[in-house]
Design an enzyme around this catalytic site. Sequence first.
Site, PDB file in Angstrom:
ATOM      1  N   HIS A   1      34.869   8.716 -37.049  1.00 53.02           N
ATOM      2  CA  HIS A   1      35.683   9.775 -36.450  1.00 53.02           C
ATOM      3  C   HIS A   1      36.909   9.141 -35.789  1.00 53.02           C
ATOM      4  O   HIS A   1      36.790   8.137 -35.079  1.00 53.02           O
ATOM      5  CB  HIS A   1      34.855  10.536 -35.405  1.00 53.02           C
ATOM      6  CG  HIS A   1      35.627  11.644 -34.758  1.00 53.02           C
ATOM      7  ND1 HIS A   1      35.868  12.849 -35.390  1.00 53.02           N
ATOM      8  CD2 HIS A   1      36.250  11.712 -33.557  1.00 53.02           C
ATOM      9  CE1 HIS A   1      36.585  13.616 -34.602  1.00 53.02           C
ATOM     10  NE2 HIS A   1      36.829  12.952 -33.472  1.00 53.02           N
TER      11      HIS A   1
ATOM     12  N   LEU B   1      28.129  19.470 -42.215  1.00 50.05           N
ATOM     13  CA  LEU B   1      26.827  19.499 -42.883  1.00 50.05           C
ATOM     14  C   LEU B   1      25.791  20.160 -41.974  1.00 50.05           C
ATOM     15  O   LEU B   1      25.741  19.876 -40.774  1.00 50.05           O
ATOM     16  CB  LEU B   1      26.396  18.075 -43.241  1.00 50.05           C
ATOM     17  CG  LEU B   1      27.301  17.417 -44.294  1.00 50.05           C
ATOM     18  CD1 LEU B   1      27.071  15.919 -44.344  1.00 50.05           C
ATOM     19  CD2 LEU B   1      27.079  18.055 -45.659  1.00 50.05           C
TER      20      LEU B   1
HETATM   21  C1  GRF Z   1      39.739   9.035 -41.259  1.00 53.99           C
HETATM   22  O1  GRF Z   1      40.694   9.072 -40.236  1.00 53.99           O
HETATM   23  C2  GRF Z   1      38.355   9.280 -40.707  1.00 53.99           C
HETATM   24  O2  GRF Z   1      38.184   8.787 -39.423  1.00 53.99           O
HETATM   25  C3  GRF Z   1      38.281  10.777 -40.699  1.00 53.99           C
HETATM   26  O3  GRF Z   1      38.945  11.171 -41.874  1.00 53.99           O
HETATM   27  C4  GRF Z   1      39.901  10.186 -42.226  1.00 53.99           C
HETATM   28  C5  GRF Z   1      39.569   9.774 -43.631  1.00 53.99           C
HETATM   29  O4  GRF Z   1      40.537   8.900 -44.153  1.00 53.99           O
HETATM   30  N1  GRF Z   1      36.919  11.226 -40.613  1.00 53.99           N
HETATM   31  P1  GRF Z   1      40.248   8.162 -45.522  1.00 53.99           P
HETATM   32  O5  GRF Z   1      39.914   9.235 -46.545  1.00 53.99           O
HETATM   33  O6  GRF Z   1      39.119   7.208 -45.322  1.00 53.99           O
HETATM   34  O7  GRF Z   1      41.538   7.458 -45.867  1.00 53.99           O
END
Ligand code: GRF
Length: 230
Positions: A122, A106
């Site tokens: 993250h 973004l």
């Molecule tokens: C997670 O590992 C999150 O940390 C990262 O993307 C993934 C998303 O997984 N930013 P979900 O869509 O919540 O299952």
Amino acid sequence: MASLRGANALTMTMRRICVLISGRGSNLEALLAAMAAGTLGGAVVAVVSNRADARGLAIAAAHGVPTRVLDHRAFAARDAFDAALADAVDACAPDLVVLAGFMRVLGAAFVRRFDGRLINIHPSLLPAYPGLHTHRRALADGARIHGCTVHFVTPDVDVGPIVAQAAVPVLPGDDESVLAARVLAAEHALLPAVVRWYCAGRLAVADRQVRVAGERADGDAVLAVPRPDQ
Ligand code: GRF
């Protein structure tokens, strides 16, 4: 966006949360489970995805949460997508915007518009491994501790003020998918906790440091997830 505005009247008295996703939606599911259990302290009033095939959209719908798809490919320029997304998010009048697996970077204008109420999860212990393929990189480095981070979002990717982290061990024999699953389980504990603190007004940021009001001396904002055999 009328349907988003018309979300459950009960949510009027709670912190309003808008969740942005791109795919699987397991973190969204963890938030919705906490909401259903009455432990989130806020209400997910809308879910916005940049992909129509995101599994998380069905999860939201199953919980009765209004959804909106805004396909970034329909926009000629990144700024135009960001502006439309910001309008879609603003339409649900959120107190908090959660990036839960939202896979678009973004721009600064979007980030500034939601400054102080935009968080991201993250899958690494930042500042280690910003960006993609975090589990693969941790394994390649021989890291013995890995984990996840929830941070406030700033215009630079994955460097905003850290709110909380959960650490997991990297175990002998781990491959990328095993390690990813262990981290993901930690994410599902960490993100609802941070959202609960935010909704309770416990988070303050000063000089890039996040203070969690009322945090215990031994650190509420550090979760160590037990080893699988413990
Ligand atoms: C997670 O590992 C999150 O940390 C990262 O993307 C993934 C998303 O997984 N930013 P979900 O869509 O919540 O299952």
